[in-house]
Design a protein around this motif. Structure first.
Motif, PDB file in Angstrom:
ATOM      1  N   CYS A 135       0.824  -1.218   0.000  1.00 23.58           N
ATOM      2  CA  CYS A 135       0.000   0.000   0.000  1.00 23.58           C
ATOM      3  C   CYS A 135       0.857   1.267   0.000  1.00 23.58           C
ATOM      4  N   THR A 136       2.063   1.193   0.545  1.00 21.96           N
ATOM      5  CA  THR A 136       2.937   2.370   0.525  1.00 21.96           C
ATOM      6  C   THR A 136       3.343   2.680  -0.916  1.00 21.96           C
ATOM      7  N   TYR A 137       3.834   1.669  -1.629  1.00 21.04           N
ATOM      8  CA  TYR A 137       4.209   1.885  -3.037  1.00 21.04           C
ATOM      9  C   TYR A 137       2.993   2.332  -3.850  1.00 21.04           C
ATOM     10  N   CYS A 138       1.901   1.613  -3.630  1.00 18.32           N
ATOM     11  CA  CYS A 138       0.686   1.860  -4.400  1.00 18.32           C
ATOM     12  C   CYS A 138       0.187   3.295  -4.196  1.00 18.32           C
ATOM     13  N   GLY A 139       0.071   3.693  -2.915  1.00 20.01           N
ATOM     14  CA  GLY A 139      -0.472   5.017  -2.585  1.00 20.01           C
ATOM     15  C   GLY A 139       0.398   6.139  -3.146  1.00 20.01           C
ATOM     16  N   VAL A 140       1.718   6.018  -2.935  1.00 17.16           N
ATOM     17  CA  VAL A 140       2.628   7.096  -3.359  1.00 17.16           C
ATOM     18  C   VAL A 140       2.658   7.218  -4.884  1.00 17.16           C
ATOM     19  N   PHE A 141       2.860   6.093  -5.574  1.00 22.03           N
ATOM     20  CA  PHE A 141       2.977   6.157  -7.040  1.00 22.03           C
ATOM     21  C   PHE A 141       1.639   6.479  -7.707  1.00 22.03           C
ATOM     22  N   ARG A 142       0.549   6.016  -7.104  1.00 21.24           N
ATOM     23  CA  ARG A 142      -0.756   6.315  -7.722  1.00 21.24           C
ATOM     24  C   ARG A 142      -1.052   7.813  -7.648  1.00 21.24           C
ATOM     25  N   LYS A 143      -0.823   8.393  -6.439  1.00 22.66           N
ATOM     26  CA  LYS A 143      -1.051   9.840  -6.288  1.00 22.66           C
ATOM     27  C   LYS A 143      -0.175  10.621  -7.259  1.00 22.66           C
ATOM     28  N   TYR A 144       1.073  10.193  -7.348  1.00 19.52           N
ATOM     29  CA  TYR A 144       2.058  10.852  -8.207  1.00 19.52           C
ATOM     30  C   TYR A 144       1.596  10.834  -9.669  1.00 19.52           C
ATOM     31  N   LEU A 145       1.195   9.653 -10.130  1.00 17.83           N
ATOM     32  CA  LEU A 145       0.792   9.532 -11.539  1.00 17.83           C
ATOM     33  C   LEU A 145      -0.543  10.205 -11.822  1.00 17.83           C
ATOM     34  N   LEU A 146      -1.469  10.118 -10.861  1.00 16.04           N
ATOM     35  CA  LEU A 146      -2.763  10.786 -11.061  1.00 16.04           C
ATOM     36  C   LEU A 146      -2.553  12.282 -11.211  1.00 16.04           C
ATOM     37  N   ASN A 147      -1.762  12.837 -10.293  1.00 17.96           N
ATOM     38  CA  ASN A 147      -1.548  14.283 -10.327  1.00 17.96           C
ATOM     39  C   ASN A 147      -0.820  14.711 -11.599  1.00 17.96           C
ATOM     40  N   ARG A 148       0.242  13.981 -11.940  1.00 18.14           N
ATOM     41  CA  ARG A 148       1.035  14.355 -13.116  1.00 18.14           C
ATOM     42  C   ARG A 148       0.202  14.247 -14.400  1.00 18.14           C
ATOM     43  N   THR A 149      -0.541  13.137 -14.516  1.00 14.40           N
ATOM     44  CA  THR A 149      -1.339  12.944 -15.731  1.00 14.40           C
ATOM     45  C   THR A 149      -2.445  13.996 -15.826  1.00 14.40           C
ATOM     46  N   ALA A 150      -3.139  14.232 -14.696  1.00 14.73           N
ATOM     47  CA  ALA A 150      -4.223  15.224 -14.700  1.00 14.73           C
ATOM     48  C   ALA A 150      -3.664  16.593 -15.118  1.00 14.73           C
ATOM     49  N   ARG A 151      -2.541  16.956 -14.523  1.00 15.75           N
ATOM     50  CA  ARG A 151      -1.954  18.282 -14.828  1.00 15.75           C
ATOM     51  C   ARG A 151      -1.526  18.373 -16.290  1.00 15.75           C
ATOM     52  N   GLU A 152      -0.833  17.315 -16.768  1.00 13.62           N
ATOM     53  CA  GLU A 152      -0.355  17.352 -18.152  1.00 13.62           C
ATOM     54  C   GLU A 152      -1.506  17.422 -19.154  1.00 13.62           C
TER      55      GLU A 152
END
Ligand code: SF4
Ligand code: ZN
Ligand code: ZN
Length: 302
Positions: A135-152
Motif C-alpha cells: 500500500c505504501t508503493y501503491c499510494g505514493v505512485f498512484r497519487k504521483y501519476l494521477l496528479n502528473r497525468t491530470a496536470r499534463e
C-alpha cells in the motif's frame, strides 16, 4: 414496503432520516446531497476541466456516473477519466476493463497509465523487490501519476470517489494517531503550483448508498477486494463507527460536522507550506526529493 414520500415501492431504508425511499426519491436525495457538498466547497466551477480518478471500483464508477448525470450537459465544464494500472495480477485487469466500459458508455475520454510503463515496475514486482508494504508503493505512485497525468492533460480539478465512510474513518484515524497535521490536509486550503486541486463530491454519501446507486443504475462495478488489502487499524475504526451509527443513526454526519467546525482552526495551526520542485523529477514536493523518487531509489529504479 412503500416509499415514505410517495406510493411507489421502496428500494432503500435511510436510517438517518427514518425514511423508506423509492428509486425516484432515493436518486433525488442522493443528487441533492452531492450538489450540496459540491456547492459548499466550490468543488466545481465554470471553466473547470475535471479529471476523474477511475479505478473501476464502485466508488469511482458511481462518481463518474453521478457527475455526468448532474453536470455532463454543461458546456462550460469538461470531464475525462484516468485509470492507474498498478500491476496487481488477477485484481486490476478486470477493473481496468470495467473502467473502459463505463467511460465508453458515458462518452468521456479515458486514459490508462500503468506503473510498469511510467515507474518501471509492476506493483507485484515492487513488493517482491522492496521492503515496504504494497500500500505504501501503491499510494505514493498512484497519487504521483494521477496528479502528473491530470496536470499534463490540463485538468483544473481531480475528483476522487471517497465517500462518507472513507472520510469519517480517516478523520477518526488521524485523531487516534494524533496526526493533526494530516487531518488539516484532508481539505486543501488553496491551489498549489504543480498540484491539481483535489475534490471529493461523494463525501456526504454513505458507502451503502453508493452501492445502492450502482445497483439502481445497473453500473458494472467490481466488488473484488485487492489481495494486498490489510488495514487493521482502519478496519477497527470502521467497525466502531458502524456499530455507533447502527445505534445512533446519523453519527457519521456528526463526525463530519465536528471536523468541518474545527477546519478553520486546523488550517490556521498548519498553514499549507509552499511547495518546491523535486530535484530529480521536478514534481511538486515540500522536500528536496519527492516521495516517489525516494521509493524509486530504494527499489533501484533510478
Ligand atoms: S489495498 Fe491494494 S489498491 Fe489499495 S492501496 Fe493497498 S495495494 Fe493499493
Ligand atoms: Zn417515492
Ligand atoms: Zn521526484
Amino acid at each position: 414496503m412503500q416509499c415514505s414520500l410517495c406510493s411507489s415501492k421502496a428500494v432503500y431504508y435511510q436510517r438517518h432520516s427514518s425514511r423508506h425511499l423509492c428509486k425516484k426519491h432515493f436518486l433525488r436525495d442522493f443528487y441533492r446531497r452531492v450538489k450540496r457538498a459540491v456547492a459548499k466547497y466550490k468543488m466545481i466551477e465554470s471553466g473547470d476541466k475535471i479529471a476523474l480518478a477511475m479505478s473501476g471500483g464502485k466508488d469511482s464508477v458511481t462518481l463518474a456516473h453521478t457527475l455526468i448525470e448532474l453536470y455532463g450537459k454543461r458546456r462550460d465544464l469538461e470531464f475525462f477519466a484516468i485509470t492507474i494500472d498498478e500491476g496487481i495480477e488477477g485484481y486490476r485487469p478486470p477493473t481496468v476493463e470495467i473502467a473502459k466500459k463505463v467511460c465508453r458508455d458515458l462518452g468521456i475520454e479515458h486514459v490508462v497509465v500503468s506503473f510498469r510503463e511510467e515507474i518501471g515496475l509492476d506493483l507485484d514486482e515492487m513488493v517482491e523487490r522492496g521492503s515496504r508494504n504494497a500500500c505504501t508503493y501503491c499510494g505514493v505512485f498512484r497519487k504521483y501519476l494521477l496528479n502528473r497525468t491530470a496536470r499534463e492533460l490540463g485538468a483544473t480539478k481531480l475528483a476522487t470517489g471517497h465517500n462518507l465512510d472513507d472520510e469519517t474513518q480517516t478523520i477518526l484515524l488521524n485523531f487516534l494517531n494524533a496526526d493533526i497535521e494530516r487531518l488539516a490536509r484532508l481539505i486543501p486550503q488553496r491551489v498549489q503550483k504543480g498540484l491539481v486541486y483535489r475534490i471529493k463530491p461523494l463525501r456526504e454519501i454513505y458507502e451503502k448508498e453508493v452501492v445502492v446507486y450502482a445497483i439502481i443504475n445497473n453500473l458494472p462495478v467490481s466488488l473484488e477486494e485487492c489481495p494486498y488489502s490489510r488495514f487493521p487499524a482502519r478496519a477497527l475504526v470502521r467497525d466502531f463507527i458502524y456499530e455507533f451509527e447502527k445505534k445512533y443513526p446519523g453519527r457519521k454526519f456528526s463526525i463530519m460536522r465536528s471536523f468541518e467546525e474545527l477546519l478553520p482552526c486546523l488550517h490556521k495551526m498548519y498553514p499549507q507550506v509552499e511547495l518546491g520542485e523535486c530535484k530529480i523529477c521536478g514534481e511538486p514536493t515540500a522536500r528536496e526529493i519527492c516521495k516517489a523518487c525516494e521509493l524509486k531509489r530504494e527499489l533501484g529504479i533510478i
